[in-house]
Write an enzyme that holds these catalytic residues in place. Structure first.
Site, PDB file in Angstrom:
ATOM      1  N   TYR A  97       3.964  -3.946  -0.067  1.00  0.00           N
ATOM      2  CA  TYR A  97       4.729  -4.904   0.752  1.00  0.00           C
ATOM      3  C   TYR A  97       5.474  -5.900  -0.132  1.00  0.00           C
ATOM      4  O   TYR A  97       6.565  -6.347   0.212  1.00  0.00           O
ATOM      5  CB  TYR A  97       3.788  -5.670   1.684  1.00  0.00           C
ATOM      6  CG  TYR A  97       3.108  -4.822   2.731  1.00  0.00           C
ATOM      7  CD1 TYR A  97       3.704  -4.595   3.971  1.00  0.00           C
ATOM      8  CD2 TYR A  97       1.845  -4.262   2.499  1.00  0.00           C
ATOM      9  CE1 TYR A  97       3.076  -3.825   4.945  1.00  0.00           C
ATOM     10  CE2 TYR A  97       1.222  -3.483   3.462  1.00  0.00           C
ATOM     11  CZ  TYR A  97       1.844  -3.270   4.681  1.00  0.00           C
ATOM     12  OH  TYR A  97       1.225  -2.503   5.630  1.00  0.00           O
ATOM     13  N   ASP A 102       2.696   5.994   8.081  1.00  0.00           N
ATOM     14  CA  ASP A 102       2.745   4.585   7.711  1.00  0.00           C
ATOM     15  C   ASP A 102       3.442   4.419   6.350  1.00  0.00           C
ATOM     16  O   ASP A 102       4.551   4.906   6.169  1.00  0.00           O
ATOM     17  CB  ASP A 102       1.314   4.009   7.751  1.00  0.00           C
ATOM     18  CG  ASP A 102       1.235   2.508   7.578  1.00  0.00           C
ATOM     19  OD1 ASP A 102       1.511   1.782   8.553  1.00  0.00           O
ATOM     20  OD2 ASP A 102       0.908   2.048   6.470  1.00  0.00           O
ATOM     21  N   HIS A 127      -1.327   3.278  16.610  1.00  0.00           N
ATOM     22  CA  HIS A 127      -0.716   3.503  15.297  1.00  0.00           C
ATOM     23  C   HIS A 127      -1.352   4.622  14.478  1.00  0.00           C
ATOM     24  O   HIS A 127      -0.649   5.399  13.833  1.00  0.00           O
ATOM     25  CB  HIS A 127      -0.778   2.188  14.509  1.00  0.00           C
ATOM     26  CG  HIS A 127      -0.159   2.249  13.152  1.00  0.00           C
ATOM     27  ND1 HIS A 127       1.185   2.502  12.946  1.00  0.00           N
ATOM     28  CD2 HIS A 127      -0.694   2.095  11.909  1.00  0.00           C
ATOM     29  CE1 HIS A 127       1.445   2.482  11.641  1.00  0.00           C
ATOM     30  NE2 HIS A 127       0.321   2.245  10.994  1.00  0.00           N
TER      31      HIS A 127
END
Length: 318
Positions: A232, A101, A297
């Site tokens: 982010y 990730d 995921h």
């Protein structure tokens, strides 16, 4: 698990919490969002028994590692700077890198900036993402998926934190960790709501115990999610900073593993990129791509033995 050692290391101006076990060549594990060193608990125990020194930090902003207050203290250069300083503190020339990730994204940056420090890279979930030379990252995502795409919703400081606070850390963590929804996560308007996982069940999947969830919750209730969200919030700044590396190829040997239900693999043309040969063109030393059937995921936790075996069989070559 009890034999895993925990210590704090001063790196790049912050104190970083590191979990470590075993002796031998260093395997460095980098976690993603919203995770911790703990995401690698299975691999740390297994690979330390196979003759490796397993090192797994809480990345900047997470767990027991410092979380600088400034949003722009979370660029790719800050994160990779932390990792380089950690590697140097281990007093080894090179590491075997394993990442997932956001850790995977920082792993690609590490391989790009300091290939001299990485023997080989086992990358989970997030393939190399070549830089668009004309459109900033978040702008491209907004154009593709709209304002309620999760990364767009994460941009405004404090807003998604307030939405998460309304439902609580346990709900948020359970919602994200247990999702099997494919495709781009789109949030409901004006609230966290069902967010990543509209099909969230009351019970946990067999691979995530109540004790596991409680460990994550204990840390995120203390720190909040802002540290992780700030990664982010630097995507567009990273896009600007990465201009000198536009078109660069990855030279490190790589094995890539993802689940067929992974939200990254099933979004943004990633499947085509991985399977078309474009991925191999950008990463010439991509040696193997594994697509795990029926896996989502968080594959390092959902299929720990499978992932450990894949890591082991690859790193033994180096």
């Amino acid at each position: 698990m009890e034999e895993i050692e925990h210590r704090r290391v001063e790196v790049n101006g912050i104190n970083m919490h590191v979990a470590e076990k075993g002796q031998g060549p260093v395997v460095l594990f980098l976690h993603g969002f919203p995770e911790l060193w703990y995401s690698w608990r299975h691999q740390i125990v297994s690979l330390s028994q196979k003759g490796y020194r397993c090192v797994a930090p809480d990345l900047r902003g997470y767990g027991d590692t410092d979380a600088p207050a400034s949003v722009d203290s979370y660029t790719c250069f800050h994160i990779v700077g932390d990792i380089v300083a950690l590697i140097q503190s281990l007093q080894v020339e090179k590491v075997l890198l394993v990442a997932h990730d956001w850790g995977a994204l920082m792993g690609w940056h590490l391989c790009m900036f300091r290939p001299d420090l990485v023997k080989a890279y086992v990358c989970l979930s997030v393939p190399f993402l070549p830089r668009n030379p004309t459109v900033p990252t978040v702008d491209a995502m907004r154009a593709l998926y709209g304002d309620d795409y999760y990364i767009c919703r994460f941009q405004e400081v404090g807003k998604v934190e307030a939405e998460m606070a309304k439902v609580g850390a346990e709900y948020v963590l359970k919602n994200i960790l247990t999702t099997r929804k494919t495709g781009p996560p789109i949030f409901p308007k004006g609230e966290y709501g069902t967010a990543f996982n509209p099909d969230m069940k009351e019970s946990l999947p067999s691979w995530l115990t109540q004790q596991d969830l409680a460990y994550y919750v204990s840390k995120f209730e203390k720190t909040g999610f802002t540290g992780g969200l700030n990664y982010y919030r630097n995507l567009n700044l990273n896009w600007e900073l990465m201009a000198p590396w536009s078109g660069a190829k990855m030279k490190v040997p790589v094995k890539f593993i993802t689940g067929e239900l992974d939200m990254v693999y099933t979004s943004s043309g990633r499947k085509d990129y991985i399977e078309s040969g474009d991925f191999k063109e950008d990463v010439p030393n991509l040696e193997e791509v594994i697509i795990q059937q029926g896996v989502a995921h968080f594959n390092n936790q959902e299929t720990p033995h499978d992932i450990t075996n894949h890591i082991y069989h690859f790193i033994t070559k180096f």
